[in-house]
Scaffold this motif. Structure first.
Motif, PDB file in Angstrom:
ATOM      1  N   ASN A   1       0.822  -1.215   0.000  1.00 37.85           N
ATOM      2  CA  ASN A   1       0.000   0.000   0.000  1.00 37.85           C
ATOM      3  C   ASN A   1       0.857   1.266   0.000  1.00 37.85           C
ATOM      4  OD1 ASN A   1      -2.349  -1.513   0.058  1.00 37.85           O
ATOM      5  ND2 ASN A   1      -2.413  -1.582   2.294  1.00 37.85           N
ATOM      6  N   LEU A   2       2.109   1.107   0.371  1.00 38.76           N
ATOM      7  CA  LEU A   2       2.982   2.272   0.456  1.00 38.76           C
ATOM      8  C   LEU A   2       3.165   2.946  -0.902  1.00 38.76           C
ATOM      9  CD1 LEU A   2       4.883   4.035   2.145  1.00 38.76           C
ATOM     10  CD2 LEU A   2       6.710   2.387   1.653  1.00 38.76           C
ATOM     11  N   SER A   3       3.142   2.174  -1.978  1.00 42.62           N
ATOM     12  CA  SER A   3       3.401   2.760  -3.299  1.00 42.62           C
ATOM     13  C   SER A   3       2.366   3.825  -3.652  1.00 42.62           C
ATOM     14  CB  SER A   3       3.428   1.673  -4.366  1.00 42.62           C
ATOM     15  OG  SER A   3       2.227   0.935  -4.367  1.00 42.62           O
ATOM     16  N   ASP A   4       1.096   3.569  -3.337  1.00 36.15           N
ATOM     17  CA  ASP A   4       0.060   4.566  -3.634  1.00 36.15           C
ATOM     18  C   ASP A   4       0.219   5.812  -2.765  1.00 36.15           C
ATOM     19  OD1 ASP A   4      -1.328   3.073  -5.630  1.00 36.15           O
ATOM     20  OD2 ASP A   4      -2.174   1.817  -4.053  1.00 36.15           O
ATOM     21  N   ILE A   5       0.655   5.619  -1.535  1.00 38.91           N
ATOM     22  CA  ILE A   5       0.872   6.762  -0.644  1.00 38.91           C
ATOM     23  C   ILE A   5       2.030   7.612  -1.153  1.00 38.91           C
ATOM     24  CG2 ILE A   5       1.598   7.392   1.701  1.00 38.91           C
ATOM     25  CD1 ILE A   5       0.039   4.922   2.689  1.00 38.91           C
ATOM     26  N   ILE A   6       3.086   6.961  -1.587  1.00 37.01           N
ATOM     27  CA  ILE A   6       4.237   7.693  -2.129  1.00 37.01           C
ATOM     28  C   ILE A   6       3.832   8.508  -3.346  1.00 37.01           C
ATOM     29  CG2 ILE A   6       6.453   7.408  -3.322  1.00 37.01           C
ATOM     30  CD1 ILE A   6       6.808   6.977  -0.402  1.00 37.01           C
ATOM     31  N   LEU A   7       3.044   7.903  -4.239  1.00 41.34           N
ATOM     32  CA  LEU A   7       2.609   8.628  -5.437  1.00 41.34           C
ATOM     33  C   LEU A   7       1.743   9.835  -5.076  1.00 41.34           C
ATOM     34  CD1 LEU A   7       1.819   5.629  -7.826  1.00 41.34           C
ATOM     35  CD2 LEU A   7       3.716   7.259  -8.020  1.00 41.34           C
ATOM     36  N   LYS A   8       0.904   9.696  -4.047  1.00 43.49           N
ATOM     37  CA  LYS A   8       0.104  10.847  -3.596  1.00 43.49           C
ATOM     38  C   LYS A   8       1.001  11.943  -3.024  1.00 43.49           C
ATOM     39  CE  LYS A   8      -4.117   8.213  -2.618  1.00 43.49           C
ATOM     40  NZ  LYS A   8      -5.015   7.679  -1.555  1.00 43.49           N
ATOM     41  N   GLY A   9       2.039  11.526  -2.298  1.00 42.98           N
ATOM     42  CA  GLY A   9       2.983  12.504  -1.772  1.00 42.98           C
ATOM     43  C   GLY A   9       3.706  13.240  -2.890  1.00 42.98           C
ATOM     44  N   LEU A  10       4.056  12.531  -3.936  1.00 42.67           N
ATOM     45  CA  LEU A  10       4.715  13.160  -5.081  1.00 42.67           C
ATOM     46  C   LEU A  10       3.777  14.133  -5.792  1.00 42.67           C
ATOM     47  CD1 LEU A  10       6.550   9.971  -6.374  1.00 42.67           C
ATOM     48  CD2 LEU A  10       7.675  12.066  -5.584  1.00 42.67           C
ATOM     49  N   GLU A  11       2.505  13.800  -5.823  1.00 47.71           N
ATOM     50  CA  GLU A  11       1.521  14.733  -6.396  1.00 47.71           C
ATOM     51  C   GLU A  11       1.468  16.021  -5.582  1.00 47.71           C
ATOM     52  OE1 GLU A  11      -2.025  12.233  -6.646  1.00 47.71           O
ATOM     53  OE2 GLU A  11      -1.997  12.560  -8.814  1.00 47.71           O
ATOM     54  N   GLU A  12       1.564  15.895  -4.255  1.00 49.70           N
ATOM     55  CA  GLU A  12       1.598  17.084  -3.396  1.00 49.70           C
ATOM     56  C   GLU A  12       2.785  17.983  -3.736  1.00 49.70           C
ATOM     57  OE1 GLU A  12       0.974  17.016   0.845  1.00 49.70           O
ATOM     58  OE2 GLU A  12       0.030  15.037   0.728  1.00 49.70           O
ATOM     59  N   LEU A  13       3.863  17.354  -4.207  1.00 46.92           N
ATOM     60  CA  LEU A  13       5.050  18.121  -4.588  1.00 46.92           C
ATOM     61  C   LEU A  13       4.987  18.561  -6.042  1.00 46.92           C
ATOM     62  CD1 LEU A  13       7.864  16.019  -2.837  1.00 46.92           C
ATOM     63  CD2 LEU A  13       6.764  18.114  -2.021  1.00 46.92           C
TER      64      LEU A  13
END
Length: 595
Positions: free
Chosen positions: A175-187
């Motif tokens: 599940n971490l991969s989707d969280i990381i991608l959301k974090g990258l979207e924030e950036l």
């Protein structure tokens, strides 16, 4: 209860690692034993082409040339892959096995200070399929500008484009991969397929995988071309045979006997960024002074072995989570995971280790219309996850560093968000250790000798810090591991000086060495070695610059370009065969080969 579970995981992981390591040793020596009785090697055999190295490039060009009607001898120093090597999860266990060349660099002065003897370990495949049998299967095309000067007409080597490669999306991830991608979207980073519509951005990786299993180039040798490719394993090539600056064959050792083979049309070296320059120099092609110092007759003075470059990364185990959403060793080692893999071709055993990757511009980059200078690879685990049984040995982390810095993380949820230096300014070299073909060469990448490389990696770590500080990452309690790295205790944590020290200690290869037979210096754009006819180099060593990403796709693209060049001679080859007399050709060179 947690301690008991941890002990059980440690015991099971250790047992699996020992059993599989012994299995690899057994299968390797069984392969050698059986090979003694079923080899069928004949001296002075004649072929259209002799190819040295059955890795990503060698196996591919062999299959292509056979399709075009040429006869091919493919020589591989290693053996035949045993069962189970196509399980993606087992990649780290194949390293440091008999199926790995087990190269190490010379001690580094400015880098690798946290590694044993300041040396970086460079695994490379020593078997059919080469490094495509033990890499992490990541398919990254790179940026178009990476190829504009030397491969403007590149074609992706996928099945959809008529190429050999099976490419599939990631079959399993945490599940971490989707969280990381959301974090990258924030950036404000772009999310999408960077191999297609995006030039720069982030995605879940595409893999060289087929039905949940590793896809490697040696599978091309099991098609209808196999009758035209004579594959000889456990064949250690000692040198290219050169007559009047023309490659006429090779000399190789197998079963403790020396053999020679004749090439009518050419010798192709595909032994990789270390093996190909080594063979060239043993054959008298290389830097004149270096060869003269070793009393090797100089055939052609070329900068062979120079311009060695490699992608390097840092930052393993740098991020800690409060929630258990990373890689779970207990689930991976369960019977259910094994059943899911063997019956349904899914689950954690299909994992390639990297779940998110992408490229971006550093804050130091002025020209944002050029190729990116940094990559990020996210792995849902750190090298502390397996208690130091496999990963830290594969990377060469010293016992002192592991016990001090990584061991305290064994009970924590660590992940790796690693910045990768895409276009290093530091360049190294490969040199001969001696004239003995069985001596490993001297590999000196000269990591971080250019301080601009350190500055870029510091910028990459700052990007990781920004990602950790996004709201979605804070929701899972992400934080930076703030323990001082051993050797950097005198620097203020999070200062520029601290991160410079950290990078110089935790300097890790991305397994992408290239450039040692660079196009424009050693070979021309048709892969022909300057000054020696009928001699070619086709592998990562010819890359004039590193691509903006993992290099396996680039190697396949340049191999396909080379194949198209050879294909242009097919019609001429057909006419040539009509008037060719094998006896006359053999007679012409028999005196030379029997000297």
């Amino acid at each position: 209860m947690l301690a008991l579970q941890h002990f059980i995981i440690f015991a099971v992981t250790s047992t699996v690692a020992i059993i599989f390591s012994n299995y690899l040793r057994f299968t390797y020596f069984l392969d050698i034993f059986s090979y003694k009785f079923f080899n069928g090697i004949n001296d002075l055999q004649v072929y259209d082409y002799i190819i040295v190295g059955a890795g990503t490039a060698g196996a591919t060009i062999s299959a292509r040339l056979a399709e075009y009607g040429y006869t091919v001898l493919l020589l591989e120093a290693g053996g035949v892959p045993p069962p189970f090597l196509d399980i993606p999860l087992l990649a780290p266990l194949i390293q440091n096995s008999p199926y790995d060349w087990q190269y190490t660099t010379v001690p580094q002065q400015n880098a690798c200070k946290g590694l044993v003897n300041n040396q970086s370990r460079w695994p490379m495949g020593k078997l059919l399929g080469g490094t495509s049998r033990l890499n992490y299967m990541l398919y990254v095309r790179g940026h178009p500008l990476d190829y504009s000067d030397w491969l403007p007409d590149f074609i992706e080597p996928t099945k959809q484009n008529g190429g050999p490669m099976n490419i599939n999306a990631l079959k399993w991830n945490t599940n971490l991969s989707d969280i990381i991608l959301k974090g990258l979207e924030e950036l404000h980073q772009s999310i999408g397929n960077i191999n297609e519509e995006l030039k720069i951005g982030f995605m879940k990786p595409q893999l060289s995988m087929e039905n949940g299993k590793r896809w490697s180039t040696d599978k091309l040798l099991h098609t209808n071309v196999q009758n035209r490719v004579n594959v000889i394993t456990h064949a250690h090539v000692e040198k290219v045979l050169i007559e009047s600056k023309k490659a006429v064959g090779v000399q190789f050792m197998s079963l403790n006997k020396v053999f020679k083979a004749i090439a009518k049309r050419g010798v192709i070296l595909s032994a990789g960024a270390i093996g190909s320059p080594k063979i060239l120099m043993l054959s008298g092609i290389g830097p004149k002074k270096h060869l003269e110092d070793l009393k090797i007759n100089v055939v052609k003075d070329l900068p062979v072995g120079q311009h060695l470059v490699d992608h390097i990364l840092t930052g393993t185990d740098l991020v800690i989570l409060n929630e258990t959403i990373g890689f779970n060793m207990a689930d991976t080692l369960s019977l259910r995971s094994a059943i899911n893999y063997f019956l349904f071709e899914e689950g954690p055993w299909t994992s390639a280790g990297v779940e998110v990757l992408g490229t971006f511009y550093s804050s130091l980059k002025k020209n944002v219309s050029s190729a990116p200078d940094l990559q990020i690879m996210m792995m849902p685990l750190g090298l502390s996850k397996d208690n130091g049984i496999v990963l830290r040995r594969a990377l060469g982390i010293s016992d002192e560093i592991y016990n001090d810095y990584f061991a305290p993380l064994a009970y924590k949820n660590t992940v790796t968000i690693a910045p990768v230096l895409l276009h290093p300014k530091s360049t190294g070299e490969v040199k001969l250790n001696s004239t003995n073909p069985f001596d490993p060469p001297l590999i000196n990448p000269k990591y971080l000798t250019n301080k601009d490389d350190i500055a870029l990696l510091i910028d990459g770590l700052q990007f990781v810090k920004k990602l950790v500080q996004t709201s979605v990452m804070k929701s899972i309690g992400a934080s930076i591991y703030e323990k001082h790295f051993p050797g950097c205790e005198n620097e203020n944590f999070d200062s520029k000086k601290y991160w410079e020290c950290y990078i110089q200690h935790l300097t890790l290869t991305s397994y992408h060495p290239a450039g040692t037979c660079r196009m424009g210096n050693v070979v021309d754009q048709k892969f022909r070695v300057y000054g020696v006819t009928n001699l070619y180099v086709i592998d990562a060593s010819v890359l004039p610059t590193l691509p903006s990403g993992n290099i396996n796709a680039a190697v396949l693209m340049l191999t396909e370009k080379a194949a198209r060049t050879f294909k242009q001679n097919v019609e001429h080859n057909t006419n040539y065969k009509k008037c060719y007399k094998p006896h006359n050709y053999y007679h012409k060179y028999s005196e030379y080969f029997n000297r």
